[in-house]
Design an enzyme around this catalytic site. Sequence first.
Site, PDB file in Angstrom:
ATOM      1  N   LYS A  91       0.856  -1.193   0.000  1.00  0.00           N
ATOM      2  CA  LYS A  91       0.000   0.000   0.000  1.00  0.00           C
ATOM      3  C   LYS A  91       0.888   1.238   0.000  1.00  0.00           C
ATOM      4  CE  LYS A  91      -3.956   1.970   2.552  1.00  0.00           C
ATOM      5  NZ  LYS A  91      -4.809   1.859   3.755  1.00  0.00           N
ATOM      6  N   SER A 121      -9.842   1.854   2.469  1.00  0.00           N
ATOM      7  CA  SER A 121      -8.966   2.634   1.635  1.00  0.00           C
ATOM      8  C   SER A 121      -7.907   1.804   0.907  1.00  0.00           C
ATOM      9  CB  SER A 121      -8.249   3.681   2.492  1.00  0.00           C
ATOM     10  OG  SER A 121      -7.416   3.069   3.451  1.00  0.00           O
ATOM     11  N   SER A 128     -10.153  -0.370   6.751  1.00  0.00           N
ATOM     12  CA  SER A 128      -9.533  -0.307   5.422  1.00  0.00           C
ATOM     13  C   SER A 128      -8.787  -1.547   4.969  1.00  0.00           C
ATOM     14  CB  SER A 128      -8.576   0.869   5.354  1.00  0.00           C
ATOM     15  OG  SER A 128      -9.297   2.037   5.133  1.00  0.00           O
TER      16      SER A 128
END
Length: 491
Positions: free
Chosen positions: A76, A156, A180
């Site tokens: 990420k 997210s 997330s």
Amino acid sequence: MNLPASISEARARLADRTLSANELVRAELKAMAAARPLNAFITETPEIALAMAGESDRRLARGEARALEGIPLAIKDLFCTKGVLTTAASHILDGFQPTYESTVTRKLWEAGAILLGKTNLDEFAMGSSNESSHYGPVKSPWRRAGDNRPLTPGGSSGGSAAAVAAGLALGATGTDTGGSIRQPAAVSGVVGLKPTYGRCSRWGIVAFASSLDQAGPFARNVRDAAVLLRSMAGFDPQDSTSADRPVPDYELACERPARGIKVGVPGEYRVAGMPPEIEALWQRGCDWLKAAGAEVVEVSLPHTKYALPAYYIVAPAEASSNLARYDGVRYGLRVPGEDIQQMYEKTRAAGFGCEVRRRVLIGTYVLSAGYYDAYYVKAQKLRRLIKQDFQAAFGRVDAILTPTTPGPAFALGEKADDPIAMYLNDVFTVTANLAGLPGISVPAGLSADGLPLGLQLLGPAFAEETILTLAAELERAASFTARPEPWWRLP
Ligand code: GLN
């Protein structure tokens, strides 16, 4: 070449030398390039990946393989990676190349894992759909049956979830402040694990809400998530909130029987308007665990209805403080002004997207004199009550079973103009962050229109092994084998 379906399979094939790390990485890089319509990656790092694969192949040849030797991962883009662009999907971090490596990624590289690239996300991890990214939304590899509209992969950590679901990486990292990791895992049909607060170091991860943020893995199956967590977790003197306790062999937990484990089902999670298919999935989850010999009982978490409002005060409050550092002086974007004050203002106005600005405004408001007691202090009190609810429940049960999300993936744009509708996605996930507890989402079935749905297991602090045992059981019972049709594949 037939890409391995899991980390365990890749590990075996790399060990018996029927597959080299170089071949594996080349195949993943090819799949990534062919999947660019998904927009899952902000930065691809093929040169680094191939160099790391070379080192892995040398180690494998010498019989010196480490725990994740040769396993290609997507990271990420909230984890700082030394010398590699790190954006948090924000314009304000334009061109930011950290001079340091986050502890979690450093541990992964030290275990022999390979960096494929940095994945797209909601700006500063604020969102549930990936639509707040400065780099544009990620498109889910999944589509509704008979409908070509692009769907959200969740957020997210949408890029990480999409990369794993589309077979572009064998695993990925995410962060979970209010859901997330678990929410995108659920709507993308993969496993996502949010560890106990303090289990993984937050050092070198771009901060959103420091008292809630936790890093964790995405994987194709429960065992792979356990394998990744083992390398990510552990004490770090650079994070004063990281827990100084040994890291168990989580993989072993996936083999333990679920017999005798007591699982609670909280009545308060039966929220109004919950689709019948989610209710049915939850019931199936209970039946599967019972069939495996677990005992399923009702528990009560009476303050659940305050979790979302408390979260959407605490998280923006901490975010407004954490994001004060982006001023055009130290990182990324700088928009010149007539004086330094104007430079700050112009940089922040140009650099932050609208969801981030909304959070900074809300956060600054709830922390300001006159409102602090009315909002922030009250939210903190609610947080305590939510934590106490869990403590009481975990006096009676070993884990809690809930749906992960109130519904399957929605179409991009469907909720973009309604922040409250967007925030409601987190109704089943934020409680674990407020209480600092571990949670895992397991793919458990398909919606009526053919989209993945997840079940969530929550445990007491540092009971990752218990939820892994139960998750492995759910996985066996659900035998979720559905895969998205590769509509995105470029020729
Ligand atoms: N969707 C939640 C939010 O927007 C959670 C995000 C997260 O866990 N990073 O704040």
